[in-house]
Write an enzyme that holds these catalytic residues in place. Structure first.
Site, PDB file in Angstrom:
ATOM      1  N   THR A 244     -18.735 -20.886  85.421  1.00  0.00           N
ATOM      2  CA  THR A 244     -17.740 -20.441  86.391  1.00  0.00           C
ATOM      3  C   THR A 244     -17.168 -19.098  85.954  1.00  0.00           C
ATOM      4  O   THR A 244     -16.692 -18.949  84.826  1.00  0.00           O
ATOM      5  CB  THR A 244     -16.600 -21.466  86.497  1.00  0.00           C
ATOM      6  N   CYS A 335     -13.667 -10.525  55.643  1.00  0.00           N
ATOM      7  CA  CYS A 335     -12.964 -11.425  54.740  1.00  0.00           C
ATOM      8  C   CYS A 335     -13.240 -12.848  55.186  1.00  0.00           C
ATOM      9  O   CYS A 335     -12.849 -13.236  56.298  1.00  0.00           O
ATOM     10  CB  CYS A 335     -11.468 -11.146  54.756  1.00  0.00           C
TER      11      CYS A 335
END
Length: 401
Positions: A244, A335
């Site tokens: 959708t 990180c």
């Protein structure tokens, strides 16, 4: 007290009020854009209006704009979709030529294809400023004629701001009859982006980098682009991105795209702020080294980008100290699970791991002001002294620190 300053626009930029209102209006209106009744037709109209606005801002035809959930999905659809389609057409096409400074959305995708789908990767080296030279691509394609599924080189780098010669690279790929994908997520909203003029096969962009809400982006693809779907279902978005359609997100994206009409004047304003930031950092912390293009001009570097390395300190330490002072920045490095690692982009440019660990990226955008620059310059010397006093973390075997 130091004024709070947001200097991480490369990560995301604040939502444009016009985009927010357009999104809220469509949320209130409701309707599924695939439904045939009045509410569905109204939602479809909002989506197609947004598609036209996005296309106009990108130098593309509306039919070339495939709405996605963001830049990462657009990159995945382009890279995986073209790899699968091209390999199906000719099983010899298993090579991907990709720059060594790509965003993780491309880097992780090609590495997954290498590990699980038999792809062979030709990493295109960059120079000390992070730029791919056209001859590097020519040589990679000539070394394995007829074996490349695609080429992927980003338009502009998110860490050091380097603008790649994408039009020339796309032309080289076209001469070898190889599709060319460019991740334009950082370029879009900062530079004039013209899909048709650059000659790419596909191009990824993201809404939240230009003031649209999170969770919406687009893959711009020529009609002849060889693509296989990642998501299967109802056949929305040219049959390659089922699901959708997010009409409210599209409406917000379209409004933000329409707001780029003043791009050149705004880019010049931001470039002026950035140049004062660079001069101020060099004056207040002479040890700092600007990375990326030495030329700060419009053709070499993104207007809002300035990444420095600060010797003798961890980038994370400097980030947290600046954050405590109200200045929001980035290290520009990956990180994972709280374990900082040197930036792959900086390492590819020839920096040592110790140099790369001292990175701090300052990026400006539409809401940036002179006060933001002053806040950074007031907070930076003390933050650097404290970060330097804390020193560098010990090296742990295996790449973590």
């Amino acid at each position: 007290m130091v004024r709070e300053a947001y200097l991480d626009h490369a990560a995301t930029t604040p939502v444009d009020p016009r985009a927010l209102e357009a999104m809220l209006a469509q949320l209130r209106a409701g309707g599924n854009a695939s439904a045939l009744h009045g509410a569905g037709r109204s939602a479809r109209s909002a989506v197609e209006t947004a598609r036209e606005q996005i296309a106009a801002s990108l130098g593309a035809d509306p039919a070339e704009v495939i709405l996605t959930g963001g830049g990462t999905e657009a990159d995945n659809l382009a890279v995986k979709g073209m790899y699968w389609a091209r390999r199906e057409q000719d099983p010899r096409r298993t090579r991907i030529a990709v720059s060594a400074v790509e965003h993780q959305a491309v880097r992780e995708t090609v590495e997954w294809l290498a590990e699980h789908q038999g792809a062979a990767l030709d990493w295109l080296e960059v120079d000390a400023e992070g730029r791919v030279h056209p001859q590097t691509l020519r040589e990679a394609l000539a070394a394995h004629p007829g074996q490349h599924a695609l080429v992927a080189v980003m338009w502009a780098n998110s860490e050091v701001g380097t603008i790649q010669p994408v039009a020339e690279l796309a032309q080289i790929a076209a001469a070898a009859q190889v599709p060319f994908h460019t991740d334009a997520v950082q370029a879009y909203g900062s530079l004039p982006v013209d899909f048709r003029a650059v000659g790419a096969t596909t191009m990824a962009v993201s809404g939240h980098k230009i003031g649209a809400p999170f969770g919406v982006g687009a893959l711009v693809a020529v009609r002849t682009a060889p693509l296989q779907a990642l998501i299967h279902g109802g056949g929305q978005e040219r049959g390659v991105r089922s699901g959708t359609v997010d009409a409210p997100g599209a409406a917000g994206f379209g409004a933000a795209a329409a707001g780029l009409a003043d791009l050149e004047a705004e880019a010049a304003r931001i470039r002026g702020l950035r140049d004062r930031l660079v001069a101020g950092v060099r004056e207040r912390v002479p040890q700092a080294v600007l990375r990326g293009p030495a030329d700060l001009g419009a053709d070499s570097r993104l207007p809002g980008n300035a990444l420095f390395t600060f010797p003798g300190c961890e980038g994370d330490s400097l980030l947290f100290l600046l954050d405590m002072a109200g200045v929001r920045t980035s290290t520009g490095s990956a990180c994972n699970a709280g374990v900082p690692r040197p930036s792959e982009v900086l390492l590819a440019m020839g920096l040592t791991e110790a140099e790369a660990r001292g990175a701090q990226r300052f990026t400006l955008g539409r809401t940036s002001t002179e006060q933001d620059v002053r806040a950074l310059l007031e907070a930076l010397p003390q933050a650097y002294r404290q970060a330097s006093a804390a020193g560098m973390a010990d090296h742990v075997p295996g790449g973590a620190w």
